[in-house]
Design an enzyme around this catalytic site. Structure first.
Site, mmCIF file in Angstrom:
data_model
loop_
_atom_site.group_PDB
_atom_site.id
_atom_site.type_symbol
_atom_site.label_atom_id
_atom_site.label_comp_id
_atom_site.label_asym_id
_atom_site.label_seq_id
_atom_site.Cartn_x
_atom_site.Cartn_y
_atom_site.Cartn_z
ATOM 1 N N ASP A 19 0.865 -1.178 0.000
ATOM 2 C CA ASP A 19 0.000 0.000 0.000
ATOM 3 C C ASP A 19 0.903 1.229 0.000
ATOM 4 O O ASP A 19 1.715 1.398 0.909
ATOM 5 C CB ASP A 19 -0.856 -0.057 1.273
ATOM 6 C CG ASP A 19 -1.789 1.129 1.411
ATOM 7 O OD1 ASP A 19 -1.654 2.122 0.671
ATOM 8 O OD2 ASP A 19 -2.669 1.051 2.288
ATOM 9 N N ILE A 20 0.740 2.075 -0.976
ATOM 10 C CA ILE A 20 1.660 3.213 -1.104
ATOM 11 C C ILE A 20 1.542 4.186 0.066
ATOM 12 O O ILE A 20 2.505 4.858 0.417
ATOM 13 C CB ILE A 20 1.490 3.918 -2.461
ATOM 14 C CG1 ILE A 20 2.762 4.700 -2.794
ATOM 15 C CG2 ILE A 20 0.259 4.809 -2.488
ATOM 16 C CD1 ILE A 20 2.944 5.017 -4.231
ATOM 17 N N GLY A 41 -9.610 4.878 -5.983
ATOM 18 C CA GLY A 41 -8.331 4.178 -6.139
ATOM 19 C C GLY A 41 -7.256 4.690 -5.196
ATOM 20 O O GLY A 41 -7.526 5.013 -4.032
ATOM 21 N N VAL A 42 -6.053 4.797 -5.731
ATOM 22 C CA VAL A 42 -4.919 5.213 -4.907
ATOM 23 C C VAL A 42 -5.079 6.668 -4.465
ATOM 24 O O VAL A 42 -4.663 7.052 -3.362
ATOM 25 C CB VAL A 42 -3.584 4.927 -5.639
ATOM 26 C CG1 VAL A 42 -3.355 5.843 -6.800
ATOM 27 C CG2 VAL A 42 -2.422 4.962 -4.679
ATOM 28 N N ASP A 43 -5.709 7.471 -5.281
ATOM 29 C CA ASP A 43 -5.966 8.884 -4.961
ATOM 30 C C ASP A 43 -6.817 8.983 -3.681
ATOM 31 O O ASP A 43 -6.473 9.712 -2.728
ATOM 32 C CB ASP A 43 -6.694 9.516 -6.153
ATOM 33 C CG ASP A 43 -6.684 11.032 -6.162
ATOM 34 O OD1 ASP A 43 -6.104 11.633 -5.243
ATOM 35 O OD2 ASP A 43 -7.267 11.615 -7.105
ATOM 36 N N SER A 126 -2.177 5.119 -13.985
ATOM 37 C CA SER A 126 -3.092 4.891 -15.125
ATOM 38 C C SER A 126 -3.577 3.457 -15.297
ATOM 39 O O SER A 126 -4.387 3.199 -16.182
ATOM 40 C CB SER A 126 -2.486 5.365 -16.467
ATOM 41 O OG SER A 126 -2.568 6.771 -16.590
ATOM 42 N N THR A 127 -3.088 2.514 -14.473
ATOM 43 C CA THR A 127 -3.446 1.103 -14.739
ATOM 44 C C THR A 127 -4.715 0.653 -14.027
ATOM 45 O O THR A 127 -5.096 -0.514 -14.135
ATOM 46 C CB THR A 127 -2.301 0.144 -14.346
ATOM 47 O OG1 THR A 127 -2.116 0.200 -12.922
ATOM 48 C CG2 THR A 127 -1.009 0.511 -15.047
ATOM 49 N N GLY A 128 -5.375 1.556 -13.288
ATOM 50 C CA GLY A 128 -6.623 1.203 -12.616
ATOM 51 C C GLY A 128 -7.798 1.771 -13.387
ATOM 52 O O GLY A 128 -8.109 1.323 -14.502
HETATM 53 N N1 AR6 Z 1 -1.336 1.608 -2.990
HETATM 54 C C1 AR6 Z 1 -0.727 1.325 -4.159
HETATM 55 N N2 AR6 Z 1 -1.389 1.150 -5.329
HETATM 56 C C2 AR6 Z 1 -2.730 1.259 -5.302
HETATM 57 C C3 AR6 Z 1 -3.449 1.547 -4.125
HETATM 58 C C4 AR6 Z 1 -2.699 1.722 -2.928
HETATM 59 N N3 AR6 Z 1 -3.284 2.004 -1.767
HETATM 60 N N4 AR6 Z 1 -4.773 1.585 -4.440
HETATM 61 C C5 AR6 Z 1 -4.883 1.319 -5.754
HETATM 62 N N5 AR6 Z 1 -3.644 1.112 -6.280
HETATM 63 P P1 AR6 Z 1 -6.068 4.085 -9.931
HETATM 64 P P2 AR6 Z 1 -5.513 5.573 -12.417
HETATM 65 C C6 AR6 Z 1 -3.263 0.798 -7.665
HETATM 66 O O1 AR6 Z 1 -7.425 3.687 -10.405
HETATM 67 O O2 AR6 Z 1 -5.747 4.357 -13.226
HETATM 68 C C7 AR6 Z 1 -8.806 8.109 -9.380
HETATM 69 O O3 AR6 Z 1 -10.149 8.230 -9.114
HETATM 70 C C8 AR6 Z 1 -4.298 0.201 -8.569
HETATM 71 O O4 AR6 Z 1 -4.425 -1.191 -8.358
HETATM 72 O O5 AR6 Z 1 -5.913 4.511 -8.507
HETATM 73 O O6 AR6 Z 1 -4.322 6.418 -12.702
HETATM 74 C C9 AR6 Z 1 -8.146 9.455 -9.731
HETATM 75 O O7 AR6 Z 1 -8.764 10.527 -9.049
HETATM 76 C C10 AR6 Z 1 -3.710 0.503 -9.937
HETATM 77 O O8 AR6 Z 1 -2.722 -0.465 -10.285
HETATM 78 O O9 AR6 Z 1 -5.458 5.320 -10.814
HETATM 79 C C11 AR6 Z 1 -8.363 9.534 -11.205
HETATM 80 O O10 AR6 Z 1 -9.653 10.051 -11.524
HETATM 81 C C12 AR6 Z 1 -2.993 1.834 -9.714
HETATM 82 O O11 AR6 Z 1 -2.935 2.012 -8.300
HETATM 83 C C13 AR6 Z 1 -8.266 8.101 -11.662
HETATM 84 O O12 AR6 Z 1 -8.628 7.305 -10.532
HETATM 85 C C14 AR6 Z 1 -3.687 3.022 -10.340
HETATM 86 O O13 AR6 Z 1 -5.090 2.872 -10.231
HETATM 87 C C15 AR6 Z 1 -6.853 7.760 -12.041
HETATM 88 O O14 AR6 Z 1 -6.819 6.460 -12.559
#
Ligand code: AR6
Length: 184
Positions: A19-20, A41-43, A126-128
């Site tokens: 977890d980041i 997501g991570v945000d 970008s991978t989520g």
């Molecule tokens: N720690 C590390 N990696 C994580 C965590 C965590 N706690 N949670 C998720 N990931 P995403 P995007 C991974 O969807 O595709 C947001 O709503 C996840 O499995 O978080 O860049 C923003 O506000 C995936 O591999 O980001 C934007 O609107 C990676 O983080 C949009 O999503 C990215 O997934 C950005 O989409």
């Protein structure tokens, strides 16, 4: 003889699963959107862990274009800084997605260097929600990180934090594919 764990040979580009928000590094990178006002997501996880002061600072920034990044404090996070990078939405691969993703890594790393930071952790930007294919994203991330470390021998560590085994496998494969002769 130099032991294998000494700073002379310790790899500076590492892949971990986790977890980041828990990473004890100078800066963690957020996979944000152009508003910089939070999301899922991570945000979402980063904003929850940092506390409401993070959103308050983000509101002062006026957003961020795709392919760029902005830096804020980390507030309640173990990391002192958060670098908010805006990755591209995947639209099939012919809309400049590769270059925009590469710019996220380059811009984030440039911000870290300008601030004199030595350690940084990235999620798989970008991978989520944005749908960028994992293997392709991992290759771009590893390429950009290696290029930065090569050009910045004083930088300490780039940690690629994978959320789950599939991401970890993709990033480890990308590391192996492009392994340099010497450790990074
Ligand atoms: N720690 C590390 N990696 C994580 C965590 C965590 N706690 N949670 C998720 N990931 P995403 P995007 C991974 O969807 O595709 C947001 O709503 C996840 O499995 O978080 O860049 C923003 O506000 C995936 O591999 O980001 C934007 O609107 C990676 O983080 C949009 O999503 C990215 O997934 C950005 O989409």
């Amino acid at each position: 003889m130099v032991p294998p764990t000494s700073s002379a040979t310790r790899p500076r580009l590492v892949v971990v699963e986790g977890d980041i928000t828990r990473q004890d590094v100078d800066a963690i990178v957020n996979a944000a959107n152009t508003t910089l006002l939070g999301g899922g997501g991570v945000d979402g996880a980063i904003h929850r862990a940092a506390g409401p002061e993070l959103l308050a600072e983000c509101r002062t920034l006026g957003g961020c274009p795709t392919g760029e990044a902005r830096i804020t404090r980390g507030y309640r996070l173990p990391a002192r800084w958060v670098i908010h990078a805006v990755g591209p939405v995947w639209r099939g691969g012919r809309h400049g997605e590769d270059e925009l993703l590469a710019r996220c890594y380059r811009h984030s790393l440039a911000l870290a260097r300008e601030r004199g930071l030595k350690t940084i952790a990235f999620p798989a930007i970008s991978t989520g929600a944005y749908g960028f294919p994992l293997e392709r994203a991992a290759r771009i991330a590893v390429r950009e990180c290696r290029a930065f470390l090569e050009a910045n021998p004083d930088f300490g560590e780039i940690r690629l934090v994978c959320f789950g085994p599939a991401a970890r496998a993709a990033f480890e494969a990308a590391l192996r594919e492009t392994a340099p002769d010497r450790p990074d």
